[in-house]
Enzyme design. Structure first.
Site, PDB file in Angstrom:
ATOM      1  N   LEU A  12      -3.032  11.170 -43.481  1.00 23.86           N
ATOM      2  CA  LEU A  12      -2.359  11.026 -42.184  1.00 23.86           C
ATOM      3  C   LEU A  12      -0.856  10.938 -42.389  1.00 23.86           C
ATOM      4  O   LEU A  12      -0.387  10.456 -43.420  1.00 23.86           O
ATOM      5  CB  LEU A  12      -2.839   9.750 -41.469  1.00 23.86           C
ATOM      6  CG  LEU A  12      -4.323   9.636 -41.119  1.00 23.86           C
ATOM      7  CD1 LEU A  12      -4.599   8.281 -40.468  1.00 23.86           C
ATOM      8  CD2 LEU A  12      -4.768  10.771 -40.211  1.00 23.86           C
ATOM      9  N   ASP A  13      -0.104  11.372 -41.376  1.00 23.70           N
ATOM     10  CA  ASP A  13       1.342  11.181 -41.392  1.00 23.70           C
ATOM     11  C   ASP A  13       1.666   9.686 -41.442  1.00 23.70           C
ATOM     12  O   ASP A  13       0.870   8.839 -41.008  1.00 23.70           O
ATOM     13  CB  ASP A  13       1.982  11.781 -40.140  1.00 23.70           C
ATOM     14  CG  ASP A  13       1.900  13.294 -40.101  1.00 23.70           C
ATOM     15  OD1 ASP A  13       1.743  13.901 -41.166  1.00 23.70           O
ATOM     16  OD2 ASP A  13       1.990  13.847 -38.982  1.00 23.70           O
ATOM     17  N   ARG A  14       2.853   9.370 -41.903  1.00 22.43           N
ATOM     18  CA  ARG A  14       3.280   7.977 -42.051  1.00 22.43           C
ATOM     19  C   ARG A  14       3.121   7.193 -40.751  1.00 22.43           C
ATOM     20  O   ARG A  14       2.649   6.049 -40.754  1.00 22.43           O
ATOM     21  CB  ARG A  14       4.738   7.933 -42.511  1.00 22.43           C
ATOM     22  CG  ARG A  14       5.310   6.532 -42.682  1.00 22.43           C
ATOM     23  CD  ARG A  14       6.771   6.597 -43.140  1.00 22.43           C
ATOM     24  NE  ARG A  14       7.320   5.269 -43.348  1.00 22.43           N
ATOM     25  CZ  ARG A  14       7.845   4.514 -42.394  1.00 22.43           C
ATOM     26  NH1 ARG A  14       7.906   4.976 -41.152  1.00 22.43           N
ATOM     27  NH2 ARG A  14       8.327   3.312 -42.673  1.00 22.43           N
ATOM     28  N   THR A  29       1.240   7.936 -38.108  1.00 23.84           N
ATOM     29  CA  THR A  29      -0.060   8.071 -37.459  1.00 23.84           C
ATOM     30  C   THR A  29      -0.973   6.973 -37.986  1.00 23.84           C
ATOM     31  O   THR A  29      -1.021   6.723 -39.190  1.00 23.84           O
ATOM     32  CB  THR A  29      -0.675   9.453 -37.742  1.00 23.84           C
ATOM     33  OG1 THR A  29       0.177  10.471 -37.201  1.00 23.84           O
ATOM     34  CG2 THR A  29      -2.058   9.583 -37.121  1.00 23.84           C
ATOM     35  N   ARG A  39       0.691  17.501 -32.968  1.00 20.91           N
ATOM     36  CA  ARG A  39       2.038  17.241 -32.437  1.00 20.91           C
ATOM     37  C   ARG A  39       2.712  18.537 -31.992  1.00 20.91           C
ATOM     38  O   ARG A  39       3.308  18.607 -30.904  1.00 20.91           O
ATOM     39  CB  ARG A  39       2.865  16.533 -33.503  1.00 20.91           C
ATOM     40  CG  ARG A  39       2.268  15.199 -33.937  1.00 20.91           C
ATOM     41  CD  ARG A  39       2.855  14.680 -35.239  1.00 20.91           C
ATOM     42  NE  ARG A  39       4.271  14.341 -35.088  1.00 20.91           N
ATOM     43  CZ  ARG A  39       5.041  13.980 -36.111  1.00 20.91           C
ATOM     44  NH1 ARG A  39       4.553  13.957 -37.341  1.00 20.91           N
ATOM     45  NH2 ARG A  39       6.312  13.678 -35.887  1.00 20.91           N
TER      46      ARG A  39
END
Length: 291
Positions: A132-134, A136, A231
């Site tokens: 996951l993105d930082r 998220t 996104r």
């Protein structure tokens, strides 16, 4: 680690039996390079050795040496599920998943390694399956050894491992259910992704769960796994995620993208049971939809 299977049909070799159990050619190469073994009825053999019905084929997977460049962190870690092959953990927003040049000590992988060390586990190389993105939040699946990593990545590749997200997008989406089918590529002048004819195929399906005055809560299912796919796709519709500065989302209600990996399902690679996990909305997103 040791994994065994019984032979149920004639005319096979040890390697074909293992291949039927999801042991890939690449996995064989890694095992060979690290002194792994293939056994038939407890006797070490070449993988090409023929087997008989009723034989037991065993694969011994050597332990991976721990990476000294990945230090242990003893910070808090919420573990939803763990066995000798895999872990499902809850990642808060703001936590980087894997170590990198800017942060080698305070990431999810460091925390997981610390957890494994504290538990006396001998396998100390966590393999992240669902990154996951930082900023998220939500569920992250990790394999605890290289064979589980191979098995779970095969499920990720053939889409039998299913991830579902909750996102709060700005404005009012016109449809209660839709498929965003638009190719994505990296922008020429930035780190963001854009919809472009020369991009890679990308499909995002969504269902509206709740509507507010200036936002829409959606459940999202990814049919492809492109960088920043959710996104970028919602930005392309003119409805960027709340708090998503990179993609132009409004930041009056949230200071990070309103994206949460809330559900995860896959087949247990050893028992073949279906595993399902859910993680409720974190407080910052929940405050918006409950206001």
């Amino acid at each position: 680690m040791k994994f065994s299977w019984n032979v149920t049909h004639p005319g096979a070799t040890a390697k074909t039996i293992l291949a039927e159990q999801g042991v890939s050619h690449r996995m064989f190469s890694q095992i060979n390079q690290s002194n792994g073994q293939v056994l038939i009825n407890g006797r070490s053999v070449k993988p090409a050795t023929k087997v008989n019905v009723g034989d037991q084929v065993t694969l011994i997977v050597p332990e991976e040496p721990a990476d000294p460049n990945v230090p242990v962190s003893d910070g808090p870690l919420t573990v939803q599920y763990e066995d000798e092959n895999l872990m499902v953990v809850e990642k808060p927003a703001g936590l980087t998943v894997v170590p990198g040049p800017s942060n080698r000590t305070d990431t999810l992988v460091n925390l997981v390694k610390g957890h494994l060390v504290a538990a006396g586990d001998r396998q100390l190389v966590p393999h992240v399956i669902t990154r996951l993105d930082r900023d998220t939040s939500g569920l992250v699946l990790l394999a605890k050894h290289r064979l589980a990593n191979s098995w779970l990545n095969q499920q990720l590749g053939d889409h039998t491992l299913v991830k579902r997200y909750l996102a709060i997008v700005s404005g009012q989406l016109p449809a209660d259910h839709d498929m965003i089918d638009a190719p994505l590529r990296r922008a020429d002048d930035g780190v963001n992704q854009i919809v472009a004819p020369d991009g890679k195929s990308a499909q995002t399906e969504y269902w509206v769960k709740q509507r507010g005055a200036d936002w829409t809560l959606v459940e999202v299912l990814l049919h492809t796994g492109r960088t920043h796919q959710i996104r970028a796709h919602f930005q392309s519709l003119g409805h960027p995620l709340l708090g998503d500065e990179l993609y132009g989302g409004p930041q009056t209600q949230l200071m990070r993208q309103a994206l949460h990996a809330y559900a995860l399902s896959f087949e247990d690679p050893v028992t073949h049971d279906q595993r399902q996990f859910e993680c409720p909305l974190p407080a910052d997103m929940s405050a918006i939809v409950q206001a």
